[in-house]
Write a protein that holds these residues in place. Structure first.
Motif, PDB file in Angstrom:
ATOM      1  N   ASP A 160      28.447  -6.245  -9.904  1.00  0.00           N
ATOM      2  CA  ASP A 160      27.690  -5.807 -10.842  1.00  0.00           C
ATOM      3  C   ASP A 160      28.251  -4.652 -12.070  1.00  0.00           C
ATOM      4  N   GLN A 161      29.039  -4.355 -11.957  1.00  0.00           N
ATOM      5  CA  GLN A 161      30.113  -4.085 -12.530  1.00  0.00           C
ATOM      6  C   GLN A 161      30.569  -4.917 -14.420  1.00  0.00           C
ATOM      7  N   LEU A 162      30.713  -6.234 -13.304  1.00  0.00           N
ATOM      8  CA  LEU A 162      32.023  -6.903 -14.562  1.00  0.00           C
ATOM      9  C   LEU A 162      30.912  -8.261 -14.684  1.00  0.00           C
ATOM     10  N   ALA A 163      29.749  -8.258 -13.848  1.00  0.00           N
ATOM     11  CA  ALA A 163      28.793  -9.459 -14.641  1.00  0.00           C
ATOM     12  C   ALA A 163      28.420  -9.194 -16.404  1.00  0.00           C
ATOM     13  N   GLU A 164      27.996 -10.588 -16.825  1.00  0.00           N
ATOM     14  CA  GLU A 164      28.031 -11.034 -18.225  1.00  0.00           C
ATOM     15  C   GLU A 164      26.220  -9.963 -18.333  1.00  0.00           C
ATOM     16  N   SER A 165      25.596 -10.420 -17.362  1.00  0.00           N
ATOM     17  CA  SER A 165      24.337 -10.918 -17.474  1.00  0.00           C
ATOM     18  C   SER A 165      23.495  -9.420 -16.075  1.00  0.00           C
ATOM     19  N   THR A 166      22.358  -8.875 -16.333  1.00  0.00           N
ATOM     20  CA  THR A 166      21.412  -8.646 -15.322  1.00  0.00           C
ATOM     21  C   THR A 166      20.853  -9.014 -14.818  1.00  0.00           C
ATOM     22  N   GLU A 167      20.569 -10.806 -15.349  1.00  0.00           N
ATOM     23  CA  GLU A 167      19.601 -10.935 -14.578  1.00  0.00           C
ATOM     24  C   GLU A 167      19.749 -12.419 -14.549  1.00  0.00           C
ATOM     25  N   GLY A 168      20.678 -13.423 -15.320  1.00  0.00           N
ATOM     26  CA  GLY A 168      21.634 -14.063 -15.056  1.00  0.00           C
ATOM     27  C   GLY A 168      22.037 -14.421 -13.683  1.00  0.00           C
ATOM     28  N   ALA A 169      22.248 -16.280 -13.038  1.00  0.00           N
ATOM     29  CA  ALA A 169      22.673 -16.648 -12.288  1.00  0.00           C
ATOM     30  C   ALA A 169      23.390 -18.211 -12.226  1.00  0.00           C
ATOM     31  N   VAL A 170      23.623 -18.023 -11.460  1.00  0.00           N
ATOM     32  CA  VAL A 170      24.533 -19.201 -11.574  1.00  0.00           C
ATOM     33  C   VAL A 170      24.179 -20.281 -10.193  1.00  0.00           C
ATOM     34  N   VAL A 171      23.799 -21.311 -10.463  1.00  0.00           N
ATOM     35  CA  VAL A 171      23.288 -22.361  -9.655  1.00  0.00           C
ATOM     36  C   VAL A 171      24.492 -23.346  -9.209  1.00  0.00           C
ATOM     37  N   LEU A 172      25.288 -23.426  -8.058  1.00  0.00           N
ATOM     38  CA  LEU A 172      25.467 -24.200  -7.225  1.00  0.00           C
ATOM     39  C   LEU A 172      25.017 -26.030  -7.441  1.00  0.00           C
ATOM     40  N   PRO A 173      24.755 -27.116  -7.817  1.00  0.00           N
ATOM     41  CA  PRO A 173      24.770 -28.517  -7.461  1.00  0.00           C
ATOM     42  C   PRO A 173      24.074 -28.709  -6.133  1.00  0.00           C
ATOM     43  N   VAL A 174      22.613 -28.834  -5.726  1.00  0.00           N
ATOM     44  CA  VAL A 174      22.562 -29.414  -4.876  1.00  0.00           C
ATOM     45  C   VAL A 174      22.573 -31.333  -4.425  1.00  0.00           C
ATOM     46  N   ASP A 175      23.181 -32.059  -5.034  1.00  0.00           N
ATOM     47  CA  ASP A 175      23.254 -33.485  -5.370  1.00  0.00           C
ATOM     48  C   ASP A 175      24.920 -33.415  -4.392  1.00  0.00           C
ATOM     49  N   ALA A 196      26.719 -35.682  -5.137  1.00  0.00           N
ATOM     50  CA  ALA A 196      26.923 -36.815  -6.034  1.00  0.00           C
ATOM     51  C   ALA A 196      27.458 -35.885  -7.928  1.00  0.00           C
ATOM     52  N   ASP A 197      27.291 -34.420  -7.290  1.00  0.00           N
ATOM     53  CA  ASP A 197      27.235 -33.835  -8.600  1.00  0.00           C
ATOM     54  C   ASP A 197      27.547 -32.538  -8.548  1.00  0.00           C
ATOM     55  N   ARG A 198      28.389 -32.405  -9.431  1.00  0.00           N
ATOM     56  CA  ARG A 198      29.599 -30.526  -9.513  1.00  0.00           C
ATOM     57  C   ARG A 198      29.019 -29.876 -10.397  1.00  0.00           C
ATOM     58  N   GLU A 199      28.254 -30.702 -11.247  1.00  0.00           N
ATOM     59  CA  GLU A 199      27.632 -29.573 -12.479  1.00  0.00           C
ATOM     60  C   GLU A 199      27.241 -27.869 -11.626  1.00  0.00           C
ATOM     61  N   VAL A 200      27.350 -27.194 -12.008  1.00  0.00           N
ATOM     62  CA  VAL A 200      27.255 -25.643 -11.808  1.00  0.00           C
ATOM     63  C   VAL A 200      26.622 -25.495 -13.211  1.00  0.00           C
ATOM     64  N   VAL A 201      25.799 -24.583 -12.925  1.00  0.00           N
ATOM     65  CA  VAL A 201      24.307 -24.828 -13.791  1.00  0.00           C
ATOM     66  C   VAL A 201      24.433 -23.084 -14.107  1.00  0.00           C
ATOM     67  N   TYR A 202      24.489 -22.353 -15.233  1.00  0.00           N
ATOM     68  CA  TYR A 202      23.957 -21.109 -15.790  1.00  0.00           C
ATOM     69  C   TYR A 202      22.977 -20.508 -16.079  1.00  0.00           C
ATOM     70  N   SER A 203      21.727 -20.124 -15.733  1.00  0.00           N
ATOM     71  CA  SER A 203      19.926 -19.995 -16.229  1.00  0.00           C
ATOM     72  C   SER A 203      19.678 -18.569 -16.312  1.00  0.00           C
ATOM     73  N   GLU A 204      19.981 -17.838 -17.736  1.00  0.00           N
ATOM     74  CA  GLU A 204      18.646 -16.514 -17.333  1.00  0.00           C
ATOM     75  C   GLU A 204      17.581 -16.710 -18.077  1.00  0.00           C
ATOM     76  N   PRO A 205      16.167 -15.636 -17.334  1.00  0.00           N
ATOM     77  CA  PRO A 205      15.025 -15.912 -17.763  1.00  0.00           C
ATOM     78  C   PRO A 205      14.818 -16.021 -19.485  1.00  0.00           C
ATOM     79  N   GLY A 206      13.865 -17.151 -19.291  1.00  0.00           N
ATOM     80  CA  GLY A 206      13.336 -17.580 -21.233  1.00  0.00           C
ATOM     81  C   GLY A 206      13.955 -18.102 -21.830  1.00  0.00           C
TER      82      GLY A 206
END
Length: 385
Positions: free
Chosen positions: A83-98, A100-110
């Motif tokens: 929590d002291q190091l996170a760049e956002s209090t809401e953003g989340a990193v999501v690993l691929p579920v496929d 064949a795809d190793r693209e990591v995605v970062y999302s924030e609300p809105g």
């Protein structure tokens, strides 16, 4: 398996492999995992690898963190947090579920999700449940992303001290006397469960060590010298795990040995000895990480004892079908016999931790150690192997 057999993007042959260092987590070992991550981030050769730090908060959110290892050290006897190091209090990193795809995605609300690029290998430096116990390893298997360390089964066995001891016994490795108290036993009939422990003490003597069955870093462990301290010790262990382990005290020297996977198979380091700490009742969390009680590397053993403990460490690694790395902990009893206490599939990995120190004494530097582990992970596929 070579890296060219792994799924790759069109430009992957011209770019450096990308390593996601995943740390923190939901266990009580969150803080020491952050410290470990700082050391690993410092050590990774940036001329050979790109790095993506990903922290898991104590409530389970995968957070994008800054690549600032200097902020991940113990300060004022307190460990850092994601929590002291996170760049956002809401953003989340999501690993691929496929796979064949190793693209990591970062999302924030809105906001529109942001692609962070492909990940070629994950270096998980999580300790304890929800990270070292096969759960994260299962997620990475589903995602098809190679990772440092043991697989699902080996990680689970290495985390659960009851089943670890059962596996070792089945392979002929000697373990000390122990007793398991499952949560339903204590809940259903506390008096009967307590009597089992007291009877165990009557057979093997006090003191006993009461500990969580599925935790590490010596967290939640109490040395119990008599009946008066038993209930508090059980309560402390149950704060970390509803299943507890009770172990008889073994008279002898504490000896540790590191195992590392090379291209030709696992090899053992020179062993270390953990002397009884002057200011602690035993080698607990504070002795390990806060006060940095030093071990003796290499351990003052005979050549025959050194060869034997190294052999047994590799045997334990193979018995649990481990990969990558293991620290194997033994007691050298007064009659000269090695008794295995436990293995750690993701041991303490700061530069002052015993695992890196043992390999340093064996001729492998911390930076080389990190590189060898990444290379071993890149050689492996996910799935059945």
């Amino acid at each position: 398996m070579s890296t060219e057999n792994l799924p790759q993007s069109p430009d992957s042959l011209s770019r450096k492999p990308r390593v996601a260092v995943v740390f923190g987590g939901r266990s009580s070992e969150h803080g020491i995992s952050v410290v470990t991550a700082g050391a690993v981030l410092k050590a990774i050769d940036r001329t050979r690898y790109d790095v993506l730090p990903i922290g898991i908060t104590q409530d389970g959110r995968w957070a994008l963190t800054a690549d600032e290892p200097e902020r991940m050290a113990i300060a004022g006897r307190r460990t850092p947090s994601v929590d002291q190091l996170a760049e956002s209090t809401e953003g989340a990193v999501v690993l691929p579920v496929d796979p064949a795809d190793r693209e990591v995605v970062y999302s924030e609300p809105g906001s529109v999700p942001k692609a962070l690029g492909e990940v070629d290998v994950v270096f998980p430096v999580l300790h304890g449940p929800y990270g070292e116990d096969g759960t994260l390893q299962g997620l990475l298997e589903l995602s098809g992303i190679p990772y440092v360390g043991s697989g699902v089964l080996s990680s689970a066995v290495g985390q659960d001290k009851e089943y670890m001891k059962r596996v070792f016994t089945s392979f002929g490795l000697k373990v000390g006397p122990y007793l398991v108290i499952r949560p339903r036993e204590w809940t259903r009939d506390e008096a009967a469960a307590r009597k089992r422990i007291v009877d165990f003490a009557g057979e093997h003597g006090w003191p006993l060590f009461v500990k969580p069955a599925r935790a590490g870093s010596s967290i939640g462990i109490t040395k119990v010298d008599g009946l008066s301290g038993l209930d508090d010790a059980v309560a402390e262990a149950q704060r970390h795990d509803p299943k507890i382990l009770v172990e008889a005290a073994l008279r002898g020297r504490e000896i540790e040995c590191g195992v590392l996977e090379f291209e030709d198979g696992p090899r053992a380091s020179l062993p270390a000895e953990i002397p009884p700490p002057d200011t602690h009742a035993y080698y607990d969390f504070e002795a390990k990480y806060i006060d940095s009680t030093p071990g003796v590397v290499p351990a003052p053993l005979t050549d025959e004892e050194t060869a034997e403990v190294r052999r047994l460490a590799v045997e334990a690694f193979d018995a649990a079908s481990c990969e990558g790395l293991v620290r194997a902990d033994f007691f050298l009893t007064e009659d000269g016999e090695f008794v295995i206490n436990e293995i750690n599939t993701m041991p303490g990995f700061t530069p002052i931790s015993m695992y890196p120190q043992m390999w340093q004494a064996t001729g492998v530097s911390y930076q080389e150690l990190v590189d060898l582990l990444i290379q071993a992970a890149l050689r492996r596929s996910t799935g059945l192997r």
